[in-house]
Design an enzyme around this catalytic site. Structure first.
Site, PDB file in Angstrom:
ATOM      1  N   THR A 165       0.853  -1.201   0.000  1.00 21.32           N
ATOM      2  CA  THR A 165       0.000   0.000   0.000  1.00 21.32           C
ATOM      3  C   THR A 165       0.882   1.242   0.000  1.00 21.32           C
ATOM      4  OG1 THR A 165      -1.758  -1.140   1.188  1.00 21.32           O
ATOM      5  CG2 THR A 165      -1.761   1.264   1.313  1.00 21.32           C
ATOM      6  N   SER A 299       5.089  -6.760  -1.338  1.00 20.26           N
ATOM      7  CA  SER A 299       4.565  -6.882   0.023  1.00 20.26           C
ATOM      8  C   SER A 299       5.169  -8.109   0.706  1.00 20.26           C
ATOM      9  CB  SER A 299       3.039  -7.028  -0.043  1.00 20.26           C
ATOM     10  OG  SER A 299       2.523  -7.297   1.238  1.00 20.26           O
ATOM     11  N   CYS A 424     -10.455  -6.937   1.244  1.00 18.94           N
ATOM     12  CA  CYS A 424     -10.729  -5.582   1.692  1.00 18.94           C
ATOM     13  C   CYS A 424     -12.178  -5.191   1.441  1.00 18.94           C
ATOM     14  CB  CYS A 424      -9.831  -4.590   0.972  1.00 18.94           C
ATOM     15  SG  CYS A 424      -8.156  -5.145   0.879  1.00 18.94           S
TER      16      CYS A 424
HETATM   17  C1  LIG Z   1      -2.585  -6.469  -5.405  1.00 16.12           C
HETATM   18  C2  LIG Z   1      -2.380  -5.896  -4.052  1.00 16.12           C
HETATM   19  N1  LIG Z   1      -1.799  -4.704  -3.919  1.00 16.12           N
HETATM   20  C3  LIG Z   1      -1.575  -4.152  -2.725  1.00 16.12           C
HETATM   21  C4  LIG Z   1      -1.945  -4.781  -1.566  1.00 16.12           C
HETATM   22  C5  LIG Z   1      -1.659  -4.139  -0.237  1.00 16.12           C
HETATM   23  O1  LIG Z   1      -0.561  -4.772   0.344  1.00 16.12           O
HETATM   24  P1  LIG Z   1      -0.074  -4.460   1.840  1.00 16.12           P
HETATM   25  O2  LIG Z   1      -0.985  -5.225   2.726  1.00 16.12           O
HETATM   26  O3  LIG Z   1       1.337  -4.942   1.868  1.00 16.12           O
HETATM   27  O4  LIG Z   1      -0.168  -3.003   2.038  1.00 16.12           O
HETATM   28  C6  LIG Z   1      -2.580  -6.028  -1.645  1.00 16.12           C
HETATM   29  C7  LIG Z   1      -3.055  -6.704  -0.418  1.00 16.12           C
HETATM   30  O5  LIG Z   1      -4.192  -7.120  -0.321  1.00 16.12           O
HETATM   31  C8  LIG Z   1      -2.782  -6.606  -2.918  1.00 16.12           C
HETATM   32  O6  LIG Z   1      -3.361  -7.783  -3.049  1.00 16.12           O
END
Ligand SMILES: Cc1ncc(COP(=O)(O)O)c(C=O)c1O
Length: 500
Positions: A165, A299, A424
């Site tokens: 994120t 991530s 989410c």
């Molecule tokens: C494609 C994608 N991008 C970004 C994220 C966010 O990742 P993080 O939890 O490391 O902030 C996620 C997590 O659900 C994801 O699946």
């Protein structure tokens, strides 16, 4: 005489006077020092996996012997883990975990690597004047190398962040802001993760223009649509590598080739190419050089690493110019100020090291479990649609069950931890925006389930899930008047429902 000196001296004296008692107390650690033999702090039985599939596993890296009921670890009572024969499928009282896109369990080898940095090697990696700092710095350096190796990058191009994120925010907003005087247009897709979409939405409120590319019914973008959207003032194209809801893999190399060819042909500056690879890195081969990626988000907790850590790949040659969002001590090339969290970063590095080494093995196992799941369900239940391109990442299987009410389906499957739509968005019962972008009918989007298979999933678990899905879907359909009509040969798509 300095009035503080006697105070200082007496403090030193009282420490010395406390003698061995003081030293004893100061040295007591809450967590015992690490060793490979302790890499068993997990509900997930790695031992089980190794026994089932010895593959490439490093000898001595795993625990042998199961954790007995109520065994203590670091002063905590552990829950009983999977039994020797049954894997997690027989774990007592906990649902089977099939939500690997939401997060993955941490690999015990990762924890093992992190522990010294949480206990004895607690130095600040930016402290240059003593060994505590140096050893933490060397852990961070090693981790940076592992992350870079996994994605074919130069280690200097890796910036540690708190997760994908933050990396997405940093790259998208940072690039847009740096180029805002001349280039105020961005391109992304309708099926990105919320953190990309919301970063773009924020930029729209600041006077930027964003094109959201639609996707084809299989979830892939059309290269022609991309070409048509490019403008002389486009600064950034952000297209995710693997979709978190349907597992679709976008053609990264073709996208970057398109941008290069367009820039050459039109003599415009090439827009930067960013990809959110949170669901791709460590799972499918990613090579930033070969794929022409300028910036990328990673991530930790999607690849069996810790939560709260991630990385941004930001190319230095040719240089990607972006404005930092966080200001402070100038760490991480000035792009992300703040003390680098050495234990988390070391964990991310170890997760990347393992992924680099075991990606092929993981992929083959996950593919075979994925086929087992799909074939198992398909051979016993009809009217199922697989959402997204079937050649996507096999660890993400998104199925819609016709003539079944989505909420009832989830309620009936409480013994399996999975998601309907993305983690989410599943709190609300709105049909997933990703499935809607594919053109899925509203009811099919409602009755979709995402099965996330990972490194520690076992065949026994998949078999149990197939059994449960077949029984629940059959039972719910037996209660559905629509299903009864279908059984009687009525084409319900032709029914004209009266409005009251
Ligand atoms: C494609 C994608 N991008 C970004 C994220 C966010 O990742 P993080 O939890 O490391 O902030 C996620 C997590 O659900 C994801 O699946």
């Amino acid at each position: 005489m300095n009035p503080i000196r006697p105070l200082l001296r007496s403090a030193v004296f009282s420490r010395a006077a406390a003698g061995s008692t003081f030293r004893h107390v100061a040295r007591r650690t809450l967590v015992t020092p690490t060793s490979p033999a302790q890499a068993k702090v997990s509900e997930v039985s790695v031992e089980q996996r190794v026994r089932e599939d010895p593959g490439e596993f490093e000898e001595g890296h795993h625990v042998s012997g199961e954790t007995a009921e109520g065994e203590e670890m670091f002063g905590f009572k552990l829950n009983p883990v999977a039994t020797k024969t049954g894997g997690q499928a027989k774990s007592q009282g906990r649902p089977i975990y099939l939500d690997m896109q939401a997060t993955t369990p941490m690999d015990p080898r990762v924890l093992d690597k992190m522990l010294p940095y949480l206990t004895e090697q607690y130095g600040n990696p930016h402290s240059r004047t003593h060994a505590y700092g140096w050893e933490a710095e060397s852990g961070v350096d090693e981790a940076r190398k592992h992350v870079a190796t996994l994605v074919g990058a130069n280690e200097k191009d890796i910036v540690f962040t708190s997760g994908a994120t933050e990396s997405n925010n940093m790259i998208i907003k940072g690039i847009a802001k740096f180029h805002q005087t001349k280039r105020r247009h961005l391109i992304t897709t309708q099926t990105e993760h919320k953190c990309v979409l919301d970063s773009c939405r924020y930029l729209s409120t600041q006077g930027f223009e964003v094109t959201y590319l639609p996707v084809l019914p299989n979830g892939l973008i059309s290269i022609d649509d991309l070409k048509a959207a490019l403008r002389p003032d486009t600064s950034l194209v952000s297209i995710m590598a693997v979709n978190n809801e349907i597992g679709v893999i976008q053609p990264l190399k073709e996208i970057s080739d398109t941008l290069k060819a367009w820039a050459k042909e039109t003599k415009n500056p090439k827009p930067y190419f960013h990809t959110d690879a949170a669901q791709a890195v460590g799972k499918i081969p990613i090579d930033v050089e070969a794929m022409g990626i300028d910036a990328m988000s990673i991530s930790g907790h999607k690849i069996y690493g810790p939560k709260g850590v991630g990385a941004a790949y930001v190319r230095r040659r040719p240089r990607v110019r972006l404005e930092p969002l966080i200001h402070g001590g100038g760490q991480e090339r000035g792009l992300r100020s703040g003390t680098v969290p050495a234990p988390l970063v070391v964990g991310l590095g170890e997760a990347c090291r393992i992924a680099f080494k075991e990606m092929e093995l993981d992929h083959a196992r996950i593919k075979s479990l994925s086929d087992r799941l799909i074939n198992g369900i398909n051979s016993q239940v009809e009217h199922i649609v697989r959402n997204g391109d079937p050649n996507g990442y096999p660890g993400c299987v998104n199925l819609s069950f016709a003539y079944v009410e989505g909420e009832s389906l989830l309620m009936a499957l409480k013994d399996i931890a999975l998601s309907s739509g993305s983690a989410c968005t599943s709190a609300s019962l709105e049909p997933s925006y990703v499935l809607r972008a594919l053109g899925a009918a509203e009811d099919m989007a409602h009755s979709s389930l995402r099965f996330g298979i990972g490194r520690f999933t076992t065949e026994a678990e998949i078999d149990l899930v197939v059994e449960r899905i077949v029984s629940v879907v059959t039972r719910l359909r037996d209660m559905s008047p629509l299903w009864e009509m279908v059984q009687e040969g009525i084409d319900i798509s032709k029914i004209e429902w009266s409005q009251h």
